[in-house]
Design an enzyme around this catalytic site. Structure first.
Site, PDB file in Angstrom:
ATOM      1  N   THR A  27       0.878  -1.420   0.311  1.00  0.00           N
ATOM      2  CA  THR A  27       0.280   0.073   0.247  1.00  0.00           C
ATOM      3  C   THR A  27       0.936   1.219   0.100  1.00  0.00           C
ATOM      4  OG1 THR A  27      -0.054   0.243   2.208  1.00  0.00           O
ATOM      5  CG2 THR A  27      -1.909  -1.127   1.602  1.00  0.00           C
ATOM      6  N   ALA A  60       3.337  -1.329   4.614  1.00  0.00           N
ATOM      7  CA  ALA A  60       2.786  -0.052   5.544  1.00  0.00           C
ATOM      8  C   ALA A  60       3.926   0.855   5.028  1.00  0.00           C
ATOM      9  CB  ALA A  60       2.123  -0.139   6.721  1.00  0.00           C
ATOM     10  N   VAL A  86       7.775  -2.795   7.197  1.00  0.00           N
ATOM     11  CA  VAL A  86       8.027  -0.744   6.824  1.00  0.00           C
ATOM     12  C   VAL A  86       8.845  -0.059   5.771  1.00  0.00           C
ATOM     13  CG1 VAL A  86       9.337   0.956   8.112  1.00  0.00           C
ATOM     14  CG2 VAL A  86       8.439  -0.748   9.631  1.00  0.00           C
ATOM     15  N   LYS A  87       7.502   0.393   4.723  1.00  0.00           N
ATOM     16  CA  LYS A  87       7.863   0.856   3.572  1.00  0.00           C
ATOM     17  C   LYS A  87       8.264   2.371   4.235  1.00  0.00           C
ATOM     18  CE  LYS A  87       5.264   1.130  -1.002  1.00  0.00           C
ATOM     19  NZ  LYS A  87       4.408   0.657  -1.227  1.00  0.00           N
ATOM     20  N   LEU A  88       9.425   2.202   3.781  1.00  0.00           N
ATOM     21  CA  LEU A  88      10.019   4.099   3.055  1.00  0.00           C
ATOM     22  C   LEU A  88      10.693   4.120   1.752  1.00  0.00           C
ATOM     23  CD1 LEU A  88      13.023   1.730   6.052  1.00  0.00           C
ATOM     24  CD2 LEU A  88      11.517   4.062   6.741  1.00  0.00           C
TER      25      LEU A  88
END
Length: 218
Positions: A27, A60, A86-88
């Site tokens: 997402t 996310a 965790v999307k960075l």
């Protein structure tokens, strides 16, 4: 090859999950906004709903662009559910945050990757996934599939464990070509997955089988 669906729509996620081939969800803020999900509490609750629907990883994305903000947001997201990745963003502070999370055993997905050099940095920082956006490269007349090929070669050369997550998938041939090149994961709309089902000879063959059966069983 893992199949992820790139959406925040619970109905589409449920449909892909019911097909039996879904491995995860990605997402981003744009996808959340598309579904009318706004406000931090609502967004976190929506991530929880997504995790309840699927068995695999759920990426996310943080909103902050500074190291401290990414760490704070990322730790909150990771604590939300064991499936959260965790999307960075691929910026300097994003790489720093990736290394921080990697050292703490928190899984990460470095996104908005458009070059082999960026993918190399993400792998060096210990990213779980790296997300090259091949569709967006195609949009500016650059060969997105070539980037997947370059990253695969570099990762294989040095034994990096970072998984190549082909993102910005637009259609079924993107999926097939990424599979040929050895991408570990693809993420795209539901249509890019269900489109793999379709072939006119399958349709005509099934129609012929049913026609012949009905002739002899009336």
């Amino acid at each position: 090859m893992k199949f992820f669906i790139d959406t925040a729509n619970l109905g589409e996620i449920a449909e892909a999950q019911a097909l039996g081939v879904l491995d995860g969800v990605t997402t981003n803020p744009s996808l959340m906004a598309k579904e009318g999900i706004t406000g931090s509490e609502n967004i976190l609750a929506h991530y929880q709903k997504i995790c309840d629907l699927v068995d695999g990883d759920v990426s996310a994305e943080v909103i902050s662009t500074d190291f401290e903000g990414m760490v704070k947001e990322g730790e909150a997201l990771a604590a939300l559910h064991p499936q959260i990745v965790v999307k960075l963003p691929m910026i300097a502070d994003g790489v720093k945050a990736c290394k921080y999370f990697s050292d703490k055993g928190i899984r990460t997905n470095v996104t908005l990757v458009f070059s082999a050099g960026q993918a190399l940095l993400a792998a060096k920082a210990g990213a779980t996934y790296v997300s090259p956006f091949l569709g967006r490269l195609d949009d500016i007349s650059t060969d997105g599939l070539n980037l997947i090929d370059e990253i695969r070669m570099i990762y294989d050369n040095y034994g990096f464990q970072t998984q190549i997550l082909a993102a910005s998938i637009r259609h079924t041939m993107h999926v097939i070509n990424c599979a040929k090149l050895g991408s570990d994961v693809m993420t795209g709309p539901l249509s890019s997955i269900t489109g793999l089902l379709k072939h006119p000879l399958t349709d005509s063959g099934l129609a012929k089988f049913l026609e012949d059966y009905n002739k002899g069983n009336q």
